[in-house]
Each structure stands twice: as structure tokens, then as C-alpha cells.
Write an enzyme that holds these catalytic residues in place. Structure first.
Site, PDB file in Angstrom:
ATOM      1  N   TYR A 141       0.832  -1.211   0.000  1.00 28.10           N
ATOM      2  CA  TYR A 141       0.000   0.000   0.000  1.00 28.10           C
ATOM      3  C   TYR A 141       0.868   1.263   0.000  1.00 28.10           C
ATOM      4  O   TYR A 141       0.517   2.246  -0.660  1.00 28.10           O
ATOM      5  CB  TYR A 141      -1.010  -0.016   1.157  1.00 28.10           C
ATOM      6  N   GLN A 194     -14.826   2.464  -8.008  1.00 27.76           N
ATOM      7  CA  GLN A 194     -14.236   1.403  -7.190  1.00 27.76           C
ATOM      8  C   GLN A 194     -12.789   1.760  -6.855  1.00 27.76           C
ATOM      9  O   GLN A 194     -12.136   1.072  -6.087  1.00 27.76           O
ATOM     10  CB  GLN A 194     -14.266   0.081  -7.962  1.00 27.76           C
ATOM     11  N   ASN A 195     -12.301   2.833  -7.469  1.00 25.86           N
ATOM     12  CA  ASN A 195     -10.900   3.194  -7.289  1.00 25.86           C
ATOM     13  C   ASN A 195     -10.682   3.917  -5.964  1.00 25.86           C
ATOM     14  O   ASN A 195     -11.558   4.630  -5.480  1.00 25.86           O
ATOM     15  CB  ASN A 195     -10.422   4.075  -8.440  1.00 25.86           C
ATOM     16  N   VAL A 196      -9.485   3.735  -5.439  1.00 23.30           N
ATOM     17  CA  VAL A 196      -9.171   4.321  -4.125  1.00 23.30           C
ATOM     18  C   VAL A 196      -8.172   5.473  -4.270  1.00 23.30           C
ATOM     19  O   VAL A 196      -7.665   5.981  -3.275  1.00 23.30           O
ATOM     20  CB  VAL A 196      -8.607   3.233  -3.173  1.00 23.30           C
ATOM     21  N   HIS A 210     -14.894   1.643  -2.516  1.00 26.68           N
ATOM     22  CA  HIS A 210     -13.864   0.833  -1.854  1.00 26.68           C
ATOM     23  C   HIS A 210     -12.912   1.668  -1.009  1.00 26.68           C
ATOM     24  O   HIS A 210     -11.816   1.209  -0.688  1.00 26.68           O
ATOM     25  CB  HIS A 210     -13.106  -0.006  -2.899  1.00 26.68           C
ATOM     26  N   GLY A 259     -13.706   1.125 -17.604  1.00 28.41           N
ATOM     27  CA  GLY A 259     -12.472   0.584 -17.035  1.00 28.41           C
ATOM     28  C   GLY A 259     -12.658  -0.391 -15.895  1.00 28.41           C
ATOM     29  O   GLY A 259     -11.821  -0.462 -15.003  1.00 28.41           O
ATOM     30  N   THR A 260     -13.736  -1.154 -15.949  1.00 24.19           N
ATOM     31  CA  THR A 260     -13.912  -2.167 -14.896  1.00 24.19           C
ATOM     32  C   THR A 260     -14.157  -3.542 -15.499  1.00 24.19           C
ATOM     33  O   THR A 260     -14.858  -3.668 -16.514  1.00 24.19           O
ATOM     34  CB  THR A 260     -15.031  -1.784 -13.894  1.00 24.19           C
TER      35      THR A 260
HETATM   36  C1  BJW Z   1      -9.142  -0.196 -19.358  1.00 22.52           C
HETATM   37  C2  BJW Z   1      -7.968   0.411 -19.694  1.00 22.52           C
HETATM   38  C3  BJW Z   1      -8.101   1.679 -20.214  1.00 22.52           C
HETATM   39  C4  BJW Z   1      -7.426  -1.453 -18.915  1.00 22.52           C
HETATM   40  N1  BJW Z   1      -9.305   2.231 -20.360  1.00 22.52           N
HETATM   41  N2  BJW Z   1     -10.332   0.366 -19.503  1.00 22.52           N
HETATM   42  C5  BJW Z   1     -21.504 -12.316  -5.096  1.00 22.52           C
HETATM   43  C6  BJW Z   1     -21.061 -13.311  -5.938  1.00 22.52           C
HETATM   44  C7  BJW Z   1     -19.737 -13.768  -5.856  1.00 22.52           C
HETATM   45  C8  BJW Z   1     -18.838 -13.243  -4.920  1.00 22.52           C
HETATM   46  C9  BJW Z   1     -19.288 -12.248  -4.096  1.00 22.52           C
HETATM   47  C10 BJW Z   1     -20.598 -11.810  -4.176  1.00 22.52           C
HETATM   48  N3  BJW Z   1     -20.764 -10.820  -3.260  1.00 22.52           N
HETATM   49  C11 BJW Z   1     -19.590 -10.640  -2.592  1.00 22.52           C
HETATM   50  C12 BJW Z   1     -18.682 -11.509  -3.086  1.00 22.52           C
HETATM   51  C13 BJW Z   1     -17.282 -11.650  -2.618  1.00 22.52           C
HETATM   52  C14 BJW Z   1     -16.356 -10.583  -3.124  1.00 22.52           C
HETATM   53  C15 BJW Z   1     -16.256 -10.680  -4.642  1.00 22.52           C
HETATM   54  O1  BJW Z   1     -16.826  -9.915  -5.385  1.00 22.52           O
HETATM   55  N4  BJW Z   1     -15.477 -11.631  -5.111  1.00 22.52           N
HETATM   56  C16 BJW Z   1     -15.263 -11.804  -6.543  1.00 22.52           C
HETATM   57  C17 BJW Z   1     -13.767 -11.797  -6.851  1.00 22.52           C
HETATM   58  C18 BJW Z   1     -15.955 -13.049  -6.996  1.00 22.52           C
HETATM   59  N5  BJW Z   1     -16.763  -9.251  -2.705  1.00 22.52           N
HETATM   60  C19 BJW Z   1     -16.441  -8.783  -1.512  1.00 22.52           C
HETATM   61  O2  BJW Z   1     -15.823  -9.454  -0.710  1.00 22.52           O
HETATM   62  C20 BJW Z   1     -16.913  -7.379  -1.146  1.00 22.52           C
HETATM   63  N6  BJW Z   1     -17.499  -7.421   0.150  1.00 22.52           N
HETATM   64  C21 BJW Z   1     -18.703  -7.901   0.363  1.00 22.52           C
HETATM   65  O3  BJW Z   1     -19.455  -8.225  -0.517  1.00 22.52           O
HETATM   66  O4  BJW Z   1     -19.010  -7.983   1.679  1.00 22.52           O
HETATM   67  C22 BJW Z   1     -20.221  -8.578   2.091  1.00 22.52           C
HETATM   68  C23 BJW Z   1     -20.368  -8.333   3.580  1.00 22.52           C
HETATM   69  C24 BJW Z   1     -21.553  -7.809   4.051  1.00 22.52           C
HETATM   70  C25 BJW Z   1     -21.703  -7.575   5.426  1.00 22.52           C
HETATM   71  C26 BJW Z   1     -20.647  -7.861   6.285  1.00 22.52           C
HETATM   72  C27 BJW Z   1     -19.461  -8.354   5.800  1.00 22.52           C
HETATM   73  C28 BJW Z   1     -19.312  -8.585   4.436  1.00 22.52           C
HETATM   74  C29 BJW Z   1     -15.729  -6.425  -1.034  1.00 22.52           C
HETATM   75  C30 BJW Z   1     -15.010  -6.231  -2.324  1.00 22.52           C
HETATM   76  C31 BJW Z   1     -13.796  -5.355  -2.083  1.00 22.52           C
HETATM   77  C32 BJW Z   1     -12.911  -5.257  -3.308  1.00 22.52           C
HETATM   78  N7  BJW Z   1     -11.688  -4.621  -2.931  1.00 22.52           N
HETATM   79  C33 BJW Z   1     -10.689  -4.329  -3.927  1.00 22.52           C
HETATM   80  C34 BJW Z   1      -9.433  -3.719  -3.230  1.00 22.52           C
HETATM   81  C35 BJW Z   1      -9.720  -2.288  -2.802  1.00 22.52           C
HETATM   82  C36 BJW Z   1      -8.548  -1.681  -2.121  1.00 22.52           C
HETATM   83  C37 BJW Z   1      -7.353  -1.481  -3.010  1.00 22.52           C
HETATM   84  O5  BJW Z   1      -7.420  -0.753  -4.015  1.00 22.52           O
HETATM   85  O6  BJW Z   1      -6.327  -2.080  -2.695  1.00 22.52           O
HETATM   86  O7  BJW Z   1     -11.209  -3.410  -4.912  1.00 22.52           O
HETATM   87  S1  BJW Z   1     -10.233  -5.750  -4.952  1.00 22.52           S
HETATM   88  C38 BJW Z   1     -10.112  -4.871  -6.479  1.00 22.52           C
HETATM   89  O8  BJW Z   1     -11.163  -5.243  -7.428  1.00 22.52           O
HETATM   90  C39 BJW Z   1     -10.378  -3.405  -6.104  1.00 22.52           C
HETATM   91  C40 BJW Z   1     -11.140  -2.927  -7.299  1.00 22.52           C
HETATM   92  O9  BJW Z   1     -11.859  -1.754  -6.960  1.00 22.52           O
HETATM   93  C41 BJW Z   1     -12.022  -4.106  -7.628  1.00 22.52           C
HETATM   94  C42 BJW Z   1     -12.583  -4.096  -8.985  1.00 22.52           C
HETATM   95  O10 BJW Z   1     -11.595  -4.201  -9.943  1.00 22.52           O
HETATM   96  P1  BJW Z   1     -11.672  -3.303 -11.267  1.00 22.52           P
HETATM   97  O11 BJW Z   1     -11.672  -1.880 -10.891  1.00 22.52           O
HETATM   98  O12 BJW Z   1     -12.760  -3.758 -12.120  1.00 22.52           O
HETATM   99  O13 BJW Z   1     -10.230  -3.588 -11.908  1.00 22.52           O
HETATM  100  P2  BJW Z   1      -9.738  -4.832 -12.774  1.00 22.52           P
HETATM  101  O14 BJW Z   1      -8.271  -4.855 -12.699  1.00 22.52           O
HETATM  102  O15 BJW Z   1     -10.455  -6.064 -12.421  1.00 22.52           O
HETATM  103  O16 BJW Z   1     -10.204  -4.480 -14.265  1.00 22.52           O
HETATM  104  C43 BJW Z   1      -9.650  -3.387 -14.963  1.00 22.52           C
HETATM  105  C44 BJW Z   1     -10.407  -3.264 -16.261  1.00 22.52           C
HETATM  106  O17 BJW Z   1      -9.915  -2.110 -16.927  1.00 22.52           O
HETATM  107  C45 BJW Z   1     -10.218  -4.438 -17.218  1.00 22.52           C
HETATM  108  O18 BJW Z   1     -11.492  -4.851 -17.679  1.00 22.52           O
HETATM  109  C46 BJW Z   1      -9.379  -3.864 -18.360  1.00 22.52           C
HETATM  110  O19 BJW Z   1      -9.711  -4.438 -19.625  1.00 22.52           O
HETATM  111  C47 BJW Z   1      -9.776  -2.418 -18.293  1.00 22.52           C
HETATM  112  N8  BJW Z   1      -8.787  -1.491 -18.807  1.00 22.52           N
HETATM  113  N9  BJW Z   1      -6.915  -0.475 -19.371  1.00 22.52           N
HETATM  114  C48 BJW Z   1     -10.396   1.496 -19.975  1.00 22.52           C
HETATM  115  N10 BJW Z   1      -6.982   2.346 -20.577  1.00 22.52           N
END
Ligand code: BJW
Length: 260
Positions: free
Chosen positions: A76, A110-112, A128, A200-201
Site C-alpha cells: 500500500y 471502485q478506485n481508491v 472501496h 475501465g472495470t
Molecule cells: C481499461 C484500460 C483503459 C485497462 N481504459 N479500460 C456475489 C457473488 C460472488 C462473490 C461475491 C458476491 N458478493 C460478494 C462476493 C465476494 C467478493 C467478490 O466480489 N469476489 C469476486 C472476486 C468473486 N466481494 C467482496 O468481498 C466485497 N465485500 C462484500 O461483498 O461484503 C459482504 C459483507 C456484508 C456484510 C458484512 C461483511 C461482508 C468487497 C469487495 C472489495 C474489493 N476490494 C478491492 C481492493 C480495494 C482496495 C485497493 O485498491 O487495494 O477493490 S479488490 C479490487 O477489485 C479493487 C477494485 O476496486 C475491484 C474491482 O476491480 P476493477 O476496478 O474492475 O479492476 P480490474 O483490474 O479487475 O479491471 C480493470 C479493467 O480495466 C479491465 O477490464 C481492463 O480491460 C480495463 N482497462 N486499461 C479502460 N486504458
């Protein structure tokens, strides 16, 4: 309605522009790809340098912090420094400009990295959290940056709020709940918007990925901006296949010209 894939940002379909022009309320959900052109790596692309052998999806978890708090803290710190050296890109600025062109625009990210606010967007819903803040691992209370600075030789610094607490970034890890107020506001915006833009997600993480789905179910038209195809782009009426720092300024520029 069938999907249209657009590959040339200099040829924006008239129907798409008409749709945005007519839209009063717009909701935008952004992900890591929006900051890629600011030099911030996305989650699901390979990392380079010393972090190449770590999986970001593994590091962003309470289990990783429990097992090896120093490594998670160092990761981090590395990201914080990278973000501090980087700037919002044309995509962030275009979204800020879009706020002035439609009746209501809610930016949900979703970005931090805080880049939307830095580019001038207001009322950004940070699902997030924000990497620049620290909280106590035991109580969740915010820790003053001066305290962190004074204890920076410890990785992570101790918490001033709890004898067994450690400082950790104020972000949402896997298995942790998102702030309910922020999440409710995001779903409320999705429920009333005319157009939802995803940019971008990967749409791989819940509950964020359900926000555009909720908008679609409530009757919104969806535009996805991503160089790659994924579940969200397949749901969209328009998939703008390319980088957001190209497509967003192109869209907003056209809209501004037509409005002006
Ligand atoms: C471009 C580009 C360019 C490239 N232009 N585009 C239901 C079903 C299944 C699982 C779950 C569910 N509900 C919950 C879950 C579990 C889990 C989950 O989703 N798991 C999955 C992996 C299956 N979710 C959780 O645990 C969440 N919590 C929760 O639901 O709690 C319930 C609860 C309730 C009550 C009490 C207790 C609990 C929390 C999720 C937290 C995610 N955290 C992170 C880290 C944040 C901190 C940090 O930054 O370090 O968030 S993980 C990471 O993924 C980060 C991101 O915000 C998030 C999403 O990723 P994102 O932004 O989509 O990025 P990428 O890399 O995946 O994609 C990038 C995209 O950009 C790509 O498509 C490229 O093609 C594109 N790209 N260049 C435009 N130039």
C-alpha cells in the site's frame, strides 16, 4: 436491443449522442482501467518490479494483513507513493466536465486513488474507500496522518486507538462490508438514471458489478468503455472498445459542442 461495438472514437454514432443529450440523469461506475493511463496498474494485469510475484487480489484481504501485515503495508505504501506522483488523466477530466453538461451525474468509483475528485468531480461515491487515509485495524477509527508520520519506521505503525491495533489503509478488502450509506447512494443513483456508463472495470467484483445491472433493470441505457470485452460490455447497448482516456473526452467533447 442489440449491442453496437464502436472502435473509432472519431465516429461516434449519432444515436449514442442523442441518447446522452436526452439523458437528464447519468450514473457512471469506474474501475481501475480509468486510472491505467495515469500509470496506475489495474488489479487483474500483471504487476512489474518487486511486486510482480504478488497477486493483488490476495494482498487486498484481511487474511493477508493478518498473516503478513508488513508486506501488505509495504504494498500500500508503494501504491500510495505511485498515486502521489501521478495525475488524473483526460478521462477523469472529461467526467468532471460531464457533470456540467447533464442535469445530474453521479460518479461511482471502485478506485481508491481519489483522482475523480482531484480532476474536479464532486460528490464522488468511493465504494472501496480511499488509499490516502489510515484507520485502526481493530476499531476502524481514523488515524491522524501526523501519528503515521511519527511512527513510519514501524511497518505498519501501531494504532493510537487500540493496544493491539495496527494502522491499515481505509479501503475495503475482500469479505469486508462496503459503507452502507455509500452503497445505498450508488444503488439509488442507478435506480433513477437514464444512462449508465461503465468505464475501465472488469465487473468481476461484487457488489459494485451489480450497480449497472440494477440500472439496466430499472430501464437505463448502458454504455461500456473498455478495450476488452467482458460481461458488462456484453450487457451494454454500446461497447466503446478502447481506452477511457480517449473515449470519454471524445464523447464529452461532442456533447459539449452540440450543447454549445
Ligand atoms: C481499461 C484500460 C483503459 C485497462 N481504459 N479500460 C456475489 C457473488 C460472488 C462473490 C461475491 C458476491 N458478493 C460478494 C462476493 C465476494 C467478493 C467478490 O466480489 N469476489 C469476486 C472476486 C468473486 N466481494 C467482496 O468481498 C466485497 N465485500 C462484500 O461483498 O461484503 C459482504 C459483507 C456484508 C456484510 C458484512 C461483511 C461482508 C468487497 C469487495 C472489495 C474489493 N476490494 C478491492 C481492493 C480495494 C482496495 C485497493 O485498491 O487495494 O477493490 S479488490 C479490487 O477489485 C479493487 C477494485 O476496486 C475491484 C474491482 O476491480 P476493477 O476496478 O474492475 O479492476 P480490474 O483490474 O479487475 O479491471 C480493470 C479493467 O480495466 C479491465 O477490464 C481492463 O480491460 C480495463 N482497462 N486499461 C479502460 N486504458
Amino acid at each position: 436491443m442489440s449491442r453496437t461495438i464502436c472502435r473509432n472514437s472519431e465516429e461516434i454514432p449519432r444515436e449514442l449522442l442523442d441518447c446522452l443529450e436526452r439523458a437528464g440523469k447519468v450514473a457512471v461506475l469506474t474501475g481501475a482501467g480509468v486510472s491505467a493511463e495515469s500509470g496506475i496498474p489495474t488489479f487483474r494485469e500483471a504487476h512489474t518490479g518487486i511486486w510482480a510475484r504478488f497477486d493483488p487480489m490476495q494482498l487486498a484481504s484481511p487474511e493477508a494483513f493478518e498473516q503478513d501485515p508488513a508486506t501488505v503495508w509495504d504494498w500500500y505504501q508503494w501504491r500510495r507513493e505511485l498515486i502521489a506522483r501521478s495525475r488524473p488523466n483526460a478521462g477523469h477530466y472529461a467526467l468532471a466536465e460531464l457533470q456540467g453538461l447533464v442535469t445530474e451525474l453521479v460518479t461511482i468509483t471502485q478506485n481508491v486513488d481519489g483522482f475523480h475528485a482531484l480532476a474536479g468531480s464532486s460528490g464522488v461515491l468511493e465504494l472501496h474507500g480511499n488509499i490516502q487515509r489510515d484507520v485502526c485495524s481493530r476499531t476502524g477509527r481514523t488515524i491522524d496522518p501526523d501519528w503515521i508520520e511519527a511512527h513510519r519506521e514501524q511497518r505498519p505503525p501501531p494504532s493510537p486507538h487500540h493496544a493491539e491495533g495496527l494502522a491499515r489503509p481505509d479501503v475495503v478488502w475482500f469479505g469486508e462490508a462496503l459503507d452502507p450509506g455509500t452503497l445505498d447512494a450508488a444503488f439509488a443513483a442507478a435506480g433513477i438514471c437514464d444512462v449508465v456508463i461503465t468505464a475501465g472495470t472488469s465487473g468481476a467484483v461484487q457488489p459494485a458489478a451489480s450497480i449497472p445491472v440494477a440500472a439496466l433493470q430499472a430501464g437505463a441505457v448502458m454504455i461500456d468503455i473498455n478495450p476488452e470485452e467482458n460481461e458488462l460490455s456484453r450487457m451494454a447497448r454500446w461497447h466503446l472498445a478502447g481506452p477511457s482516456a480517449t473515449w470519454l473526452p471524445a464523447l464529452v467533447g461532442e456533447l459539449g459542442r452540440n450543447r454549445g
